[in-house]
Structures are given as structure tokens and as C-alpha cells.
Motif scaffolding. Sequence first.
Motif, PDB file in Angstrom:
ATOM      1  N   GLU A 215       7.550  51.660  12.002  1.00  0.00           N
ATOM      2  CA  GLU A 215       8.272  52.005  12.908  1.00  0.00           C
ATOM      3  C   GLU A 215       8.731  53.373  13.043  1.00  0.00           C
ATOM      4  O   GLU A 215       8.967  53.950  13.831  1.00  0.00           O
ATOM      5  CB  GLU A 215       9.601  50.934  12.826  1.00  0.00           C
ATOM      6  N   LYS A 216       9.256  53.784  11.760  1.00  0.00           N
ATOM      7  CA  LYS A 216       9.275  55.177  11.653  1.00  0.00           C
ATOM      8  C   LYS A 216       8.217  56.140  12.005  1.00  0.00           C
ATOM      9  O   LYS A 216       8.466  57.367  12.733  1.00  0.00           O
ATOM     10  CB  LYS A 216       9.985  55.499  10.184  1.00  0.00           C
ATOM     11  N   LEU A 217       7.196  55.644  11.767  1.00  0.00           N
ATOM     12  CA  LEU A 217       6.275  56.969  11.927  1.00  0.00           C
ATOM     13  C   LEU A 217       5.895  56.511  13.569  1.00  0.00           C
ATOM     14  O   LEU A 217       5.466  57.715  14.098  1.00  0.00           O
ATOM     15  CB  LEU A 217       4.862  56.234  11.352  1.00  0.00           C
ATOM     16  N   GLN A 218       5.960  55.368  14.038  1.00  0.00           N
ATOM     17  CA  GLN A 218       5.764  55.269  15.470  1.00  0.00           C
ATOM     18  C   GLN A 218       6.627  56.490  16.249  1.00  0.00           C
ATOM     19  O   GLN A 218       6.521  56.788  17.183  1.00  0.00           O
ATOM     20  CB  GLN A 218       5.887  53.814  15.831  1.00  0.00           C
ATOM     21  N   HIS A 219       7.901  56.142  15.871  1.00  0.00           N
ATOM     22  CA  HIS A 219       8.981  57.103  16.420  1.00  0.00           C
ATOM     23  C   HIS A 219       8.356  58.552  16.369  1.00  0.00           C
ATOM     24  O   HIS A 219       8.725  59.425  17.313  1.00  0.00           O
ATOM     25  CB  HIS A 219      10.423  56.811  15.743  1.00  0.00           C
ATOM     26  N   VAL A 220       7.900  58.940  15.229  1.00  0.00           N
ATOM     27  CA  VAL A 220       7.344  60.184  15.171  1.00  0.00           C
ATOM     28  C   VAL A 220       6.369  60.582  16.025  1.00  0.00           C
ATOM     29  O   VAL A 220       6.561  61.568  16.908  1.00  0.00           O
ATOM     30  CB  VAL A 220       7.170  60.516  13.597  1.00  0.00           C
ATOM     31  N   LEU A 221       5.656  59.601  16.076  1.00  0.00           N
ATOM     32  CA  LEU A 221       4.336  59.976  17.178  1.00  0.00           C
ATOM     33  C   LEU A 221       4.580  59.939  18.513  1.00  0.00           C
ATOM     34  O   LEU A 221       3.847  60.661  19.107  1.00  0.00           O
ATOM     35  CB  LEU A 221       3.100  59.138  16.488  1.00  0.00           C
ATOM     36  N   TRP A 222       5.444  58.904  18.868  1.00  0.00           N
ATOM     37  CA  TRP A 222       5.465  58.764  20.296  1.00  0.00           C
ATOM     38  C   TRP A 222       6.798  59.223  20.783  1.00  0.00           C
ATOM     39  O   TRP A 222       6.856  59.207  22.026  1.00  0.00           O
ATOM     40  CB  TRP A 222       5.421  57.227  20.333  1.00  0.00           C
ATOM     41  N   THR A 223       7.688  59.733  19.941  1.00  0.00           N
ATOM     42  CA  THR A 223       8.988  60.385  20.571  1.00  0.00           C
ATOM     43  C   THR A 223       9.091  61.853  20.185  1.00  0.00           C
ATOM     44  O   THR A 223       9.281  62.809  20.826  1.00  0.00           O
ATOM     45  CB  THR A 223      10.187  59.425  20.115  1.00  0.00           C
ATOM     46  N   ASP A 224       9.245  61.844  18.743  1.00  0.00           N
ATOM     47  CA  ASP A 224       9.494  63.199  18.376  1.00  0.00           C
ATOM     48  C   ASP A 224       8.342  64.232  18.435  1.00  0.00           C
ATOM     49  O   ASP A 224       8.794  65.420  18.992  1.00  0.00           O
ATOM     50  CB  ASP A 224       9.864  63.398  16.600  1.00  0.00           C
ATOM     51  N   LEU A 225       7.300  63.752  18.164  1.00  0.00           N
ATOM     52  CA  LEU A 225       6.033  64.920  18.423  1.00  0.00           C
ATOM     53  C   LEU A 225       5.805  65.296  19.759  1.00  0.00           C
ATOM     54  O   LEU A 225       5.723  66.516  20.171  1.00  0.00           O
ATOM     55  CB  LEU A 225       4.871  64.351  17.627  1.00  0.00           C
ATOM     56  N   PRO A 226       5.709  64.416  21.026  1.00  0.00           N
ATOM     57  CA  PRO A 226       5.721  64.695  22.173  1.00  0.00           C
ATOM     58  C   PRO A 226       6.956  65.440  22.665  1.00  0.00           C
ATOM     59  O   PRO A 226       6.628  66.363  23.605  1.00  0.00           O
ATOM     60  CB  PRO A 226       5.288  63.464  22.935  1.00  0.00           C
ATOM     61  N   ASP A 227       8.123  65.229  22.313  1.00  0.00           N
ATOM     62  CA  ASP A 227       9.067  65.992  22.637  1.00  0.00           C
ATOM     63  C   ASP A 227       8.915  67.550  22.320  1.00  0.00           C
ATOM     64  O   ASP A 227       9.352  68.314  22.810  1.00  0.00           O
ATOM     65  CB  ASP A 227      10.480  65.364  22.104  1.00  0.00           C
ATOM     66  N   ALA A 228       8.745  67.483  20.871  1.00  0.00           N
ATOM     67  CA  ALA A 228       8.405  68.807  20.466  1.00  0.00           C
ATOM     68  C   ALA A 228       7.379  69.682  21.083  1.00  0.00           C
ATOM     69  O   ALA A 228       7.495  71.016  21.241  1.00  0.00           O
ATOM     70  CB  ALA A 228       7.976  68.804  18.730  1.00  0.00           C
ATOM     71  N   LEU A 229       6.220  68.899  21.447  1.00  0.00           N
ATOM     72  CA  LEU A 229       5.252  69.805  22.365  1.00  0.00           C
ATOM     73  C   LEU A 229       5.479  69.632  23.657  1.00  0.00           C
ATOM     74  O   LEU A 229       4.537  70.656  24.568  1.00  0.00           O
ATOM     75  CB  LEU A 229       3.981  68.932  22.091  1.00  0.00           C
ATOM     76  N   GLY A 230       6.352  69.170  24.250  1.00  0.00           N
ATOM     77  CA  GLY A 230       6.925  69.289  25.902  1.00  0.00           C
ATOM     78  C   GLY A 230       5.923  68.473  26.653  1.00  0.00           C
ATOM     79  O   GLY A 230       5.595  68.820  27.815  1.00  0.00           O
ATOM     80  N   VAL A 231       5.279  67.258  25.884  1.00  0.00           N
ATOM     81  CA  VAL A 231       4.571  66.291  26.847  1.00  0.00           C
ATOM     82  C   VAL A 231       5.196  64.893  27.103  1.00  0.00           C
ATOM     83  O   VAL A 231       6.034  64.787  26.183  1.00  0.00           O
ATOM     84  CB  VAL A 231       3.045  66.422  26.362  1.00  0.00           C
ATOM     85  N   GLY A 232       4.799  64.232  27.990  1.00  0.00           N
ATOM     86  CA  GLY A 232       5.482  62.883  28.039  1.00  0.00           C
ATOM     87  C   GLY A 232       4.816  62.061  27.238  1.00  0.00           C
ATOM     88  O   GLY A 232       3.568  61.921  26.673  1.00  0.00           O
ATOM     89  N   GLY A 233       5.824  61.078  26.305  1.00  0.00           N
ATOM     90  CA  GLY A 233       5.588  60.471  25.085  1.00  0.00           C
ATOM     91  C   GLY A 233       4.331  59.352  25.478  1.00  0.00           C
ATOM     92  O   GLY A 233       3.509  58.702  25.079  1.00  0.00           O
ATOM     93  N   TYR A 234       4.499  58.734  26.921  1.00  0.00           N
ATOM     94  CA  TYR A 234       3.691  57.785  27.271  1.00  0.00           C
ATOM     95  C   TYR A 234       2.836  58.171  28.403  1.00  0.00           C
ATOM     96  O   TYR A 234       2.531  57.470  29.410  1.00  0.00           O
ATOM     97  CB  TYR A 234       4.515  56.607  27.802  1.00  0.00           C
ATOM     98  N   SER A 235       2.416  59.572  28.618  1.00  0.00           N
ATOM     99  CA  SER A 235       1.490  60.049  29.715  1.00  0.00           C
ATOM    100  C   SER A 235       0.071  59.747  29.357  1.00  0.00           C
ATOM    101  O   SER A 235      -0.314  59.274  28.116  1.00  0.00           O
ATOM    102  CB  SER A 235       1.763  61.655  29.718  1.00  0.00           C
ATOM    103  N   SER A 236      -0.675  59.586  30.294  1.00  0.00           N
ATOM    104  CA  SER A 236      -1.990  59.035  29.986  1.00  0.00           C
ATOM    105  C   SER A 236      -2.673  59.640  28.967  1.00  0.00           C
ATOM    106  O   SER A 236      -3.427  59.318  28.173  1.00  0.00           O
ATOM    107  CB  SER A 236      -2.685  59.120  31.405  1.00  0.00           C
ATOM    108  N   LEU A 237      -2.515  61.306  29.054  1.00  0.00           N
ATOM    109  CA  LEU A 237      -3.161  62.252  27.996  1.00  0.00           C
ATOM    110  C   LEU A 237      -2.850  61.927  26.719  1.00  0.00           C
ATOM    111  O   LEU A 237      -3.493  61.800  25.761  1.00  0.00           O
ATOM    112  CB  LEU A 237      -2.900  63.633  28.556  1.00  0.00           C
ATOM    113  N   TRP A 238      -1.252  61.645  26.592  1.00  0.00           N
ATOM    114  CA  TRP A 238      -0.911  61.375  25.018  1.00  0.00           C
ATOM    115  C   TRP A 238      -1.215  60.032  24.677  1.00  0.00           C
ATOM    116  O   TRP A 238      -1.739  59.926  23.504  1.00  0.00           O
ATOM    117  CB  TRP A 238       0.786  61.493  25.294  1.00  0.00           C
ATOM    118  N   MET A 239      -1.411  59.015  25.354  1.00  0.00           N
ATOM    119  CA  MET A 239      -1.862  57.943  25.132  1.00  0.00           C
ATOM    120  C   MET A 239      -3.334  57.783  24.707  1.00  0.00           C
ATOM    121  O   MET A 239      -3.658  57.479  23.475  1.00  0.00           O
ATOM    122  CB  MET A 239      -1.639  56.987  25.971  1.00  0.00           C
ATOM    123  N   ILE A 240      -4.101  58.623  25.297  1.00  0.00           N
ATOM    124  CA  ILE A 240      -5.482  58.803  24.971  1.00  0.00           C
ATOM    125  C   ILE A 240      -5.631  59.492  23.379  1.00  0.00           C
ATOM    126  O   ILE A 240      -6.508  59.073  22.875  1.00  0.00           O
ATOM    127  CB  ILE A 240      -6.344  59.593  26.066  1.00  0.00           C
TER     128      ILE A 240
END
Length: 409
Positions: free
Chosen positions: A28-53
Motif C-alpha cells: 500500500e505504501k509503495l502503491q501510494h508512491v507509484l500512483w500518487t506521489d510520483l505522478p504528482d511530482a512529474l505533473g501527470v495524471g496518476g490514472y491517465s492512460s499514459l501513466w497506467m500503460i
Amino acid sequence: MLLPLVVPALVVGVACSLLFLGVSELAEKLQHVLWTDLPDALGVGGYSSLWMIVMLTATGILVGLVVWKAPGHAGPDPATVGLASAPLPPFLLPGLLVATALMLAGGPSLGPENPIIAANIALVFWLGAKARPAVPPALWVPLAEAATLGALFGTPVAAALVISEALAGRKIRGSLWDALFAPLTAAATGAMTTALVAHPTFDLGLPSVPRPDGGDLLASLVIASAAAVLGMAAVYAFPHTHAAFGRLKHPMLMLPAGGLVLGLLGALGGHLTLFKGLDEVAELARDPDGWSAGQFALMTVVKLAALLVAASCGFRGGRIFPAVFVGSAFGLLAHALVPGVHPAVGVAAGVLGILLAITRQGWISLFTAAVLVSSPTIIALLCIASLPAWLLVTGRPQMQLRDDGTSVR
């Protein structure tokens, strides 16, 4: 004979629950980093099609590295392993647990049940034989399995039902309750440990079913049977998708390719079709009328395809939790098509049919379907609905393969 088993069962229950909770918390902690913290830091949508792929493909690469380089390749091919299996050598467990945590965090449509049960069985069997050599070695396996099931479901009832089903047809000493005494103690302890630490719940909060009538009975019969047929479609496709990924012959090809396909499926079906599915099922249940019939149909098909791909390409995980999402979405599809179908009846019957096809375990299918809606009045409907659904699945291939790639029957 029974009293000396109490302390080992208590210890096993606590230990198995803590391992499950530890892996889940890490994921769960790793999921939060990968799907919330990291995309926020990169300025992309956490559940955008590109990020999911990108994320699903990256998860395939990371798990592929673990399977390739870890001692014992993170355990046997998960397509050939059921809910419980013979104890694995302990040196396999670090790779298996790391691969499981990465899978849970990265988004593939599998649950923690199979690898966590396998890890707990291996550890309990190995440590139990050293700490209590007087205890028969064969006892440690059902203790670990029951304790983990109790921890996973937050109740010992599921473990009792599964162990009872496993004991059917075997010669046992004494009564059935004598045989269940130690596993049930371990399961209750595992469930209580999970409840005290994590406060889990399977209740989706759907409106309770009033006194069932003929319409509810008809709906449950039709939905459970149709869901069983849908599940069997995945079962029959399983050897072929497994063989297709197997032609790539290397985990660094199989798993990234599977991750890419899962990312494309996630982009098609939306973020609710990612991960093991329990949190996503709860989101669907909070607003059963919040999606159209077409959206529920799309989520049902995409999630079932994602389960099929994830189980075929080598990700370490179980099939029960994502199958619950498939069954729930299918039941809500029935409610969207026919508003007279009570959403709780649709969800319970859909989960029942899918689980009967995917797991081929009647008791755990009935229990899971009933506990999701927490309505005592629905149990009779589910028992009746299970009969035609069981006739559709029994004697047919299971969603488990032999080493030669043919289906287990």
C-alpha cells in the motif's frame, strides 16, 4: 490430544496474519508512491492512460527481474498452483514475497491470497518442524492455510469451510470437529489479529434485501448461471493465453509484455479495473446507479481479461479478489439493465457464479458472496442459485494448469 495443539495454533495464527499485514502494508505504501506521489511530482495524471500503460509495463519489468534473478525464480509458475500447495523450500520466499508486493502495488489484477498462503505454509512447515519436532509435520500445512485464510477474510468461517471441503472423502481420526479444532483455532487467531490491527470489512454497504420474492429468486438463478458461463469462458481461454505468453520463454519478455497488455486494458476500462479489486468494488457499491449498463459491461469484460492476462504471464498472485470485482460489476450490470433486480442480489449472485467457475470451491464462493452484502435473507437465494451454476462448472476444466500446460479437471 487436542490441548497440546492450542499454543502452536495460536502462534501460527498471529504469525501468518502479521506476514500478510506486513506485505499488504508495504504494498500500500509503495502503491501510494507509484500512483500518487510520483505522478504528482512529474505533473501527470496518476490514472491517465499514459501513466497506467507506463506503470503496468514497469511493474512487469520489475517483477520480471525478480523472477529471473531471485533464487528459485520466485516459486513455481503461478498458473500451475492452486489456493494451497505443498510447502516450498524457504529459500524461494524472499523472491516470492518481493514479487507479490511489487505486483500488488503496481496494479495487475491479482490478489495476495495464493503467494501469501504459499509463503506462510513454507515458513510454518519449516519453523514448526524445528521448534516442535513432536508435532506431526502434516499438521503444519492446514494450520498455516487456515490461519492465512482467517487473516485474509477477517473471519475464521472461510477457513473452516475450506478445510472442511478439503477433508471431504478423507479418513479422519475422531469427529470432524476434532480435525477442525487446531485449524479453526489458528484461523480465529489470524482473523482476530487482522481485525485488531487493520479493521478490515467485506461488507459493501449495499441496501439490505427485504423479504425475498419470486423475482429475487429468478434474478439470482439467472445472474449466477450467466456469471458462471462468463467465468468458464476465461477458464477455457486460460491454457491458450498461458501458452501464448509461454512462447516468449523468458520472464523478462513474458512479464513486461503482460504488463503492457494490462496497461492497455487499464486505459480502456479505467482505473477501477486495476489492482486486486476490493477497494474498487467498494467504490462501485457506494453508488450502484452511478454508471451506465455499458460502463458496467466494459468494466466486467476488461477486468476478466486483465485477470486472465495477469494469471497467464507470470505475475505472482491469486484470482479470488479480482474475480469478486468481475462478479460485482456483472451483478450491477444486471441491475442497470433491469432496475427491478436488487443491487445486493445482483452483486451476490454475480460473485457466486464467477467464483464457482474460477475457484471451483463451493463453500468459499457461497461465503464470499454472502458476506459481501451482509444480508441473512440472501443466503437461501444463493444456496438455490448455486445449484444450476455448479452444474455448469463441475467436471469441466479448472483455472489451473498442469506442468505440461493442460488444464486440471
